[in-house]
Structures are given as structure tokens and as C-alpha cells.
Scaffold this motif. Structure first.
Motif, short mmCIF file in Angstrom:
data_model
loop_
_atom_site.label_atom_id
_atom_site.label_comp_id
_atom_site.label_asym_id
_atom_site.label_seq_id
_atom_site.Cartn_x
_atom_site.Cartn_y
_atom_site.Cartn_z
N THR A 78 -1.17 45.67 27.37
CA THR A 78 -0.07 46.59 27.66
C THR A 78 -0.52 47.93 28.23
N HIS A 79 -1.82 48.10 28.40
CA HIS A 79 -2.37 49.35 28.91
C HIS A 79 -3.33 49.07 30.07
N SER A 80 -3.44 50.01 30.96
CA SER A 80 -4.40 49.93 32.06
C SER A 80 -5.81 50.19 31.52
N PRO A 81 -6.83 49.85 32.28
CA PRO A 81 -8.20 50.11 31.81
C PRO A 81 -8.50 51.57 31.52
N ASP A 82 -7.72 52.49 32.11
CA ASP A 82 -7.94 53.91 31.81
C ASP A 82 -7.18 54.37 30.57
N GLY A 83 -6.44 53.44 29.94
CA GLY A 83 -5.75 53.76 28.69
C GLY A 83 -4.29 54.15 28.84
N THR A 84 -3.79 54.22 30.06
CA THR A 84 -2.38 54.58 30.24
C THR A 84 -1.50 53.35 30.03
N TYR A 85 -0.33 53.60 29.46
CA TYR A 85 0.62 52.52 29.18
C TYR A 85 1.13 51.92 30.48
N ARG A 86 1.16 50.59 30.53
CA ARG A 86 1.68 49.87 31.69
C ARG A 86 3.14 49.50 31.44
N HIS A 87 4.02 50.06 32.21
CA HIS A 87 5.44 49.75 32.05
C HIS A 87 5.81 48.38 32.62
N ASP A 88 4.92 47.80 33.41
CA ASP A 88 5.21 46.53 34.07
C ASP A 88 4.67 45.30 33.33
N TRP A 89 4.15 45.48 32.13
CA TRP A 89 3.60 44.32 31.44
C TRP A 89 4.72 43.37 31.00
N THR A 90 4.35 42.11 30.89
CA THR A 90 5.32 41.09 30.46
C THR A 90 4.72 40.31 29.30
N ARG A 91 5.54 39.52 28.65
CA ARG A 91 5.07 38.70 27.53
C ARG A 91 3.93 37.78 27.96
N ALA A 92 3.96 37.33 29.20
CA ALA A 92 2.91 36.46 29.72
C ALA A 92 1.54 37.15 29.74
N ASP A 93 1.52 38.49 29.72
CA ASP A 93 0.26 39.24 29.72
C ASP A 93 -0.40 39.26 28.34
N VAL A 94 0.31 38.85 27.31
CA VAL A 94 -0.18 38.93 25.94
C VAL A 94 -0.63 37.53 25.48
N PRO A 95 -1.95 37.31 25.41
CA PRO A 95 -2.46 35.98 25.07
C PRO A 95 -2.53 35.71 23.57
N ILE A 96 -1.45 36.03 22.87
CA ILE A 96 -1.37 35.82 21.43
C ILE A 96 -0.09 35.03 21.16
N SER A 97 -0.17 34.04 20.30
CA SER A 97 1.00 33.21 20.01
C SER A 97 2.08 34.03 19.32
N ASP A 98 3.33 33.58 19.47
CA ASP A 98 4.44 34.24 18.80
C ASP A 98 4.23 34.25 17.29
N GLU A 99 3.69 33.17 16.76
CA GLU A 99 3.45 33.08 15.32
C GLU A 99 2.50 34.17 14.85
N ARG A 100 1.41 34.38 15.58
CA ARG A 100 0.46 35.43 15.20
C ARG A 100 1.04 36.81 15.40
N LEU A 101 1.84 36.98 16.46
CA LEU A 101 2.48 38.28 16.67
C LEU A 101 3.47 38.59 15.55
N GLN A 102 4.21 37.59 15.11
CA GLN A 102 5.15 37.81 14.00
C GLN A 102 4.42 38.15 12.71
N ALA A 103 3.30 37.48 12.46
CA ALA A 103 2.51 37.78 11.26
C ALA A 103 1.95 39.20 11.35
N LEU A 104 1.50 39.59 12.54
CA LEU A 104 0.98 40.94 12.73
C LEU A 104 2.09 41.97 12.53
N GLN A 105 3.26 41.69 13.05
CA GLN A 105 4.39 42.61 12.86
C GLN A 105 4.72 42.77 11.38
N ALA A 106 4.74 41.68 10.65
CA ALA A 106 5.03 41.76 9.21
C ALA A 106 3.98 42.59 8.50
#
Length: 143
Positions: A78-106
Motif C-alpha cells: 500500500t506504500h511506494s518504495p519511498d514510504g508514501t501512501y499509494r492511493h491507487d493500490w488494490t486488493r490484488a496488490d496484497v498477497p495475503i489471504s482474506d483469512e489471514r487478513l481477518q485474523a490480523l484485523q482481529a
């Protein structure tokens, strides 16, 4: 002037950790060098320092290494290599399963709730300890 790059030792010193800690996180793929010198020394940019400090904070908050890895993966997605937030990121950019993301959120919600419940106590204890160790008189933990 160009981007300040750190050697492994300099990065460790800037983050207040050991060189071995930086090397361990690099071995695990949590930190990746931004460059390598002609002699083969790893060079890390400012964003690596941010990631290393994040890793140390996440571990201090009680996240497991795997949870911290997921947080770093999420930040990188979700961030550029310089550390700035990328407003154009999508779910496809996140290589983590929904199950793991839900566990992390909890897990994050549990930590956040605990912090919110303890914020006043932590601040009070810090004030008392500051007075105690700087010569001020503090007889109680109230106020």
C-alpha cells in the motif's frame, strides 16, 4: 544531495537494535537492501529504517513474527518504495489471504482495545516514574 543509504550497522544503530537483528530480518525477507556496494555490503534507504522501526514496534506490542511479516507485506503493498501512501493500490496488490487478513484485523483490534483501556494508566505510571527518577516527589499514582 541524494538519498541517505545506511549499511547494516548504521541501520541497526539508527533503529536502536543490533546488527544481528537487522541481518535476521533481512534473512527472513522482512527487510530488503535498496542497493549493494561494490564490496557486497547491503545498503538500506530511509524506508528500510521505517520498516525496521515498525517491526520493532509491532513485536513490542506482542505481535508474532508472522503477524509482523503480514503487516510489513501490507505496508509494502500500500506504500511506494519511498514510504508514501499509494492511493491507487488494490486488493490484488496484497498477497495475503482474506483469512489471514481477518485474523490480523482481529489481533489488531484486541491490541487497540487493550491500549485504549490502559492509556490513562500507562500515562499515569509514566508520569509517576518520571517524577520518581528525576528527583520529583510523587507519593501516589493519582493524577
Amino acid at each position: 544531495m541524494g538519498t541517505p543509504y545506511h549499511t547494516t550497522a548504521e541501520l541497526a544503530r539508527a533503529a536502536g537494535v543490533t546488527r544481528r537483528t537487522v541481518m535476521h530480518y533481512a534473512d527472513l525477507g522482512l527487510l530488503t537492501p535498496d542497493g549493494v556496494t561494490a564490496s557486497g555490503r547491503a545498503l538500506y534507504g530511509p524506508y528500510a529504517l521505517r520498516l525496521l522501526r515498525d517491526l520493532m514496534d509491532l513485536r513490542a506490542l506482542g505481535l508474532t513474527l508472522e503477524e509482523a511479516r503480514d503487516m510489513v507485506t501490507l505496508r509494502r503493498a500500500t506504500h511506494s518504495p519511498d514510504g508514501t501512501y499509494r492511493h491507487d493500490w488494490t486488493r490484488a496488490d496484497v498477497p495475503i489471504s482474506d483469512e489471514r487478513l481477518q485474523a490480523l484485523q482481529a489481533r489488531l483490534r484486541t491490541i487497540q482495545s487493550a491500549y485504549e483501556r490502559q492509556a490513562d494508566n500507562l500515562a499515569r505510571f509514566d508520569r509517576w516514574l518520571t517524577k520518581r527518577f528525576t528527583g520529583g516527589a510523587a507519593e501516589s499514582l493519582e493524577g
